[in-house]
Design a protein around this motif. Structure first.
Motif, PDB file in Angstrom:
ATOM      1  N   TYR A  25       0.752  -0.975  -0.060  1.00  0.00           N
ATOM      2  CA  TYR A  25      -0.105  -0.087  -0.152  1.00  0.00           C
ATOM      3  C   TYR A  25       0.880   1.473  -0.015  1.00  0.00           C
ATOM      4  CZ  TYR A  25      -4.589   2.138   0.522  1.00  0.00           C
ATOM      5  OH  TYR A  25      -5.766   2.769   0.443  1.00  0.00           O
ATOM      6  N   CYS A  26       0.366   2.193  -0.963  1.00  0.00           N
ATOM      7  CA  CYS A  26       1.308   3.443  -0.902  1.00  0.00           C
ATOM      8  C   CYS A  26       1.387   4.149   0.318  1.00  0.00           C
ATOM      9  CB  CYS A  26       1.060   4.146  -2.171  1.00  0.00           C
ATOM     10  SG  CYS A  26      -0.609   5.199  -1.907  1.00  0.00           S
ATOM     11  N   ASP A  43      -5.383   9.980  -0.783  1.00  0.00           N
ATOM     12  CA  ASP A  43      -5.733   8.742   0.288  1.00  0.00           C
ATOM     13  C   ASP A  43      -4.707   9.043   1.404  1.00  0.00           C
ATOM     14  OD1 ASP A  43      -5.201   6.047   1.460  1.00  0.00           O
ATOM     15  OD2 ASP A  43      -4.950   5.203  -0.442  1.00  0.00           O
ATOM     16  N   SER A  44      -5.633   8.710   2.628  1.00  0.00           N
ATOM     17  CA  SER A  44      -5.297   9.124   3.846  1.00  0.00           C
ATOM     18  C   SER A  44      -3.830   8.421   4.142  1.00  0.00           C
ATOM     19  CB  SER A  44      -6.207   9.092   4.830  1.00  0.00           C
ATOM     20  OG  SER A  44      -6.578   7.583   5.136  1.00  0.00           O
ATOM     21  N   ASN A  45      -3.477   7.135   3.665  1.00  0.00           N
ATOM     22  CA  ASN A  45      -2.420   6.478   3.904  1.00  0.00           C
ATOM     23  C   ASN A  45      -1.003   7.159   3.386  1.00  0.00           C
ATOM     24  OD1 ASN A  45      -2.829   4.002   5.491  1.00  0.00           O
ATOM     25  ND2 ASN A  45      -4.610   4.183   4.073  1.00  0.00           N
ATOM     26  N   ILE A  46      -1.182   8.179   2.683  1.00  0.00           N
ATOM     27  CA  ILE A  46      -0.075   8.839   2.015  1.00  0.00           C
ATOM     28  C   ILE A  46       0.506   9.588   3.199  1.00  0.00           C
ATOM     29  CG2 ILE A  46       0.925  10.496   0.386  1.00  0.00           C
ATOM     30  CD1 ILE A  46      -1.368   9.559  -1.514  1.00  0.00           C
ATOM     31  N   LYS A  47       1.886   9.601   3.500  1.00  0.00           N
ATOM     32  CA  LYS A  47       2.443  10.111   4.574  1.00  0.00           C
ATOM     33  C   LYS A  47       3.630  11.047   4.395  1.00  0.00           C
ATOM     34  CE  LYS A  47      -0.070   7.521   7.313  1.00  0.00           C
ATOM     35  NZ  LYS A  47      -1.356   8.307   8.026  1.00  0.00           N
ATOM     36  N   ASN A  75      -0.675  17.575   6.546  1.00  0.00           N
ATOM     37  CA  ASN A  75       0.030  16.751   7.641  1.00  0.00           C
ATOM     38  C   ASN A  75       0.972  15.756   6.808  1.00  0.00           C
ATOM     39  OD1 ASN A  75      -0.854  18.161   9.834  1.00  0.00           O
ATOM     40  ND2 ASN A  75      -2.705  16.987   9.657  1.00  0.00           N
ATOM     41  N   ILE A  76       1.294  16.177   5.704  1.00  0.00           N
ATOM     42  CA  ILE A  76       2.378  14.966   4.815  1.00  0.00           C
ATOM     43  C   ILE A  76       3.714  15.589   5.043  1.00  0.00           C
ATOM     44  CG2 ILE A  76       2.847  14.337   2.650  1.00  0.00           C
ATOM     45  CD1 ILE A  76      -0.177  14.761   1.834  1.00  0.00           C
ATOM     46  N   ARG A 194       3.304   6.792  -7.124  1.00  0.00           N
ATOM     47  CA  ARG A 194       3.313   6.123  -5.696  1.00  0.00           C
ATOM     48  C   ARG A 194       4.465   5.570  -5.299  1.00  0.00           C
ATOM     49  NH1 ARG A 194      -2.169   6.533  -4.365  1.00  0.00           N
ATOM     50  NH2 ARG A 194      -3.186   7.994  -5.764  1.00  0.00           N
ATOM     51  N   ASN A 195       4.928   5.650  -3.801  1.00  0.00           N
ATOM     52  CA  ASN A 195       6.118   5.088  -3.535  1.00  0.00           C
ATOM     53  C   ASN A 195       5.799   4.317  -2.169  1.00  0.00           C
ATOM     54  OD1 ASN A 195       8.306   6.607  -5.205  1.00  0.00           O
ATOM     55  ND2 ASN A 195       6.865   7.953  -4.711  1.00  0.00           N
ATOM     56  N   TYR A 196       6.701   3.360  -1.851  1.00  0.00           N
ATOM     57  CA  TYR A 196       6.676   2.749  -0.792  1.00  0.00           C
ATOM     58  C   TYR A 196       7.971   2.645  -0.029  1.00  0.00           C
ATOM     59  CZ  TYR A 196       6.580  -1.680   2.267  1.00  0.00           C
ATOM     60  OH  TYR A 196       6.376  -2.374   3.278  1.00  0.00           O
ATOM     61  N   CYS A 197       7.767   3.022   1.407  1.00  0.00           N
ATOM     62  CA  CYS A 197       9.044   2.904   2.269  1.00  0.00           C
ATOM     63  C   CYS A 197       8.586   2.528   3.513  1.00  0.00           C
ATOM     64  CB  CYS A 197       9.294   4.666   2.706  1.00  0.00           C
ATOM     65  SG  CYS A 197      10.466   4.935   3.854  1.00  0.00           S
ATOM     66  N   LYS A 198       9.508   1.341   3.766  1.00  0.00           N
ATOM     67  CA  LYS A 198       9.310   0.682   4.962  1.00  0.00           C
ATOM     68  C   LYS A 198       9.471   1.288   6.213  1.00  0.00           C
ATOM     69  CE  LYS A 198      10.762  -3.826   2.735  1.00  0.00           C
ATOM     70  NZ  LYS A 198      11.726  -4.950   2.827  1.00  0.00           N
ATOM     71  N   ASP A 199      10.470   2.253   6.249  1.00  0.00           N
ATOM     72  CA  ASP A 199      10.686   2.948   7.496  1.00  0.00           C
ATOM     73  C   ASP A 199      10.655   4.406   7.275  1.00  0.00           C
ATOM     74  OD1 ASP A 199      11.254   3.918   9.912  1.00  0.00           O
ATOM     75  OD2 ASP A 199      12.936   2.543  10.567  1.00  0.00           O
TER      76      ASP A 199
END
Length: 209
Positions: A25-26, A43-47, A75-76, A194-199
Motif C-alpha cells: 500500500y502506497c 489517500d489518507s495513507n500517504i505520509k 500533514n504530509i 506512488r512510492n513505498y517506504c518501509k521505515d
C-alpha cells in the motif's frame, strides 16, 4: 508420487509469485509542476511527498513552494529533490538547489534524481566524479547522505558512486542487489507516482536545517 511433487512445486511457486506481486500500500508520492494534485481527496495513507525543487544549473520548479505548503497543510512530510544534470558542475547544481530549499519548510533528507532524459552517461568516470562531489556537498550541508533516485536499470549499471547512499528505485526488478534501498516507486495511480517506504523514520533529517 511424481505428479504430487510437481503439483506441490507449482503450488509453492504460485504462492511465492502471488506474494511477490502484491503491491504494498502506497505511503508516498513524488510530484513536480507537471502534476495537478487534488490534495483534499488524497489517500489518507500517504505520509510523505517528494517535491521537485530544481534541475541542473538554474531551473527552479514553479510549483515547489505551493506543493510544499499544501502537503504541510495536509500533514504530509515534505522532501525536496534536485534533477541531476551531467553537463553542469556539482557546485552550480548544489547552489541552485540551496536557493530554493532555504525558503521551504521540509522534513526529509533531500534527494538527487538521476535519470537518462537529457543526460549523457558515456563518460562514466566523469559522471561519477561529478555525482560524488554533489553527494558530498549535500552531506556537508545536511549532515546525511542524500536519497538517490535511480530512474532506470541503465542508471544502476552506470552509476557506481551512489551505493553507500539510501536508494530510491523506479519500477526496477531485481533491486535487492543494491544495499540500503529505502524507497521503491512502484506504480502510477491517478497520474501520481506512488512510492513505498518501509521505515519513514530513516528519511528524516536528523540535524537542523
Amino acid at each position: 508420487m511424481k505428479k504430487i511433487i510437481i503439483l506441490t512445486i507449482v503450488i509453492i511457486c504460485c504462492f511465492i509469485y502471488y506474494n511477490n506481486s502484491k503491491v504494498p500500500y502506497c505511503n508516498g508520492i513524488d510530484i513536480s509542476h507537471y502534476n495537478n494534485v487534488f490534495w483534499d481527496s488524497l489517500d489518507s495513507n500517504i505520509k510523505f511527498c517528494y517535491i521537485k525543487a530544481t534541475e541542473g544549473r538554474s531551473f527552479k520548479d514553479k510549483m515547489c513552494v505551493t506543493h510544499s505548503k499544501n502537503a504541510k497543510k495536509h500533514n504530509i512530510y515534505v522532501g525536496l529533490y534536485h534533477y541531476f544534470r551531467t553537463d553542469v558542475s556539482p557546485e552550480t547544481q548544489f547552489a541552485n538547489f540551496k536557493k530554493v530549499a532555504d525558503k521551504i519548510d521540509y522534513d526529509l533528507i533531500p534527494a538527487i534524481d538521476v535519470e537518462q532524459d537529457g543526460n549523457d552517461f558515456t563518460n562514466k568516470v566523469e559522471v561519477n566524479k561529478n555525482l560524488t562531489k554533489l553527494i558530498q556537498l549535500f552531506e556537508q550541508e545536511y549532515g546525511q547522505k542524500p536519497l538517490i533516485y535511480l530512474g532506470s536499470w541503465c542508471c544502476t549499471k552506470v552509476i557506481s558512486s551512489v551505493y553507500d547512499c539510501p536508494i530510491w528505485l523506479r519500477f526496477i526488478k531485481g533491486y535487492n542487489f543494491i544495499p540500503n534501498t529505502s524507497v521503491k516507486q512502484y506504480a502510477v495511480i491517478d497520474n501520481l507516482d506512488r512510492n513505498y517506504c518501509k521505515d519513514i523514520n530513516k528519511l528524516f533529517i536528523k540535524c537542523g536545517q
